[in-house]
Design an enzyme around this catalytic site. Structure first.
Site, PDB file in Angstrom:
ATOM      1  N   LEU A  80     -34.948 118.459  23.300  1.00  0.00           N
ATOM      2  CA  LEU A  80     -33.746 117.848  23.859  1.00  0.00           C
ATOM      3  C   LEU A  80     -34.093 117.348  25.255  1.00  0.00           C
ATOM      4  CD1 LEU A  80     -30.963 120.486  22.974  1.00  0.00           C
ATOM      5  CD2 LEU A  80     -31.427 118.323  21.796  1.00  0.00           C
ATOM      6  N   ASP A  81     -33.430 116.280  25.679  1.00  0.00           N
ATOM      7  CA  ASP A  81     -33.622 115.791  27.044  1.00  0.00           C
ATOM      8  C   ASP A  81     -33.313 116.896  28.046  1.00  0.00           C
ATOM      9  OD1 ASP A  81     -34.222 113.292  26.076  1.00  0.00           O
ATOM     10  OD2 ASP A  81     -32.260 112.422  26.506  1.00  0.00           O
TER      11      ASP A  81
END
Length: 211
Positions: free
Chosen positions: A56-57
């Site tokens: 995930l970012d």
């Protein structure tokens, strides 16, 4: 760094399912000051064998699945690659879409001049498809459920921007009003479903957004 901010949603001998907080990298960054990350914290606090399967970012919070051995890692990676997993995200987006749901099918590519941004590019971009659905309408913004069919970098953020509804608190893509509307990026991985590599059972995990 302690594990305290990382809530473990499920664990067994093969997999770990955790809730990644916002402002934590999934894997170490290139710079020395970017070594603190989800995988390092897990490996240094009781899960030395943990292996990252997907990411995930940095600003995105929510469900991440990790493997605890090589065979599990290989099989889970295959499921992500072959799109056998199901993912849903909760987000807050600026403005009010005319429709209650829709899809965005726009190719994306990395844009070096404005790094780390990505842009829509019909000539050189890679295929990217997102389904969206309005869950709630609140004045200047709305709560949406986003379902990515492909897994391109920044896909959900750029796709929502492309239809005129940037995500609140998005320092890379939001305009001034949307950026100021929330103190963090309002994007959270709220559901993940996959097939357990050992039991063959279909598992589904949900984790509500903290916004």
């Amino acid at each position: 760094m302690p594990l305290s901010t990382i809530h473990i949603l499920y664990q067994d001998d093969a997999v770990l399912v955790v809730n990644k907080p916002t402002l934590l990298l999934s894997v170490p960054g290139r710079a020395d000051d970017n070594k603190d990350c989800l995988i390092t914290r897990l490996q240094e606090n009781g899960y030395p064998e943990a292996r990252i399967v997907h990411r995930l970012d940095w600003e995105t919070s929510g469900i991440i699945l990790l493997a605890r051995d090589a065979d599990t890692h290989r099989e889970l990676s295959r499921q992500f690659h072959d799109r056998e997993t199901e993912k849903a995200y909760t987000a807050l987006a600026w403005g009010q879409p005319e429709l209650d749901s829709g899809s965005i099918d726009l190719p994306l590519r990395y844009d070096p001049p404005t790094k780390p941004r990505h842009v829509v590019d019909h000539e050189f971009g890679k295929h990217a498809l997102t389904f969206w659905k309005v869950l709630e309408r609140c004045g200047d913004w709305c709560r949406v459920e986003l379902t990515p069919i492909t897994g391109r970098s920044h896909q959900l953020r750029v796709h929502m921007l492309s239809i005129g509804h940037p995500l609140l608190g998005d320092g890379l893509y939001a305009h001034e009003q949307a950026l100021a509307a929330w103190p963090r990026l309002c994007l959270h991985a709220s559901m993940l479903s996959f097939t357990h590599p050992q039991s063959g059972e279909r598992l589904r995990f949900e984790c509500p957004a903290p916004f």
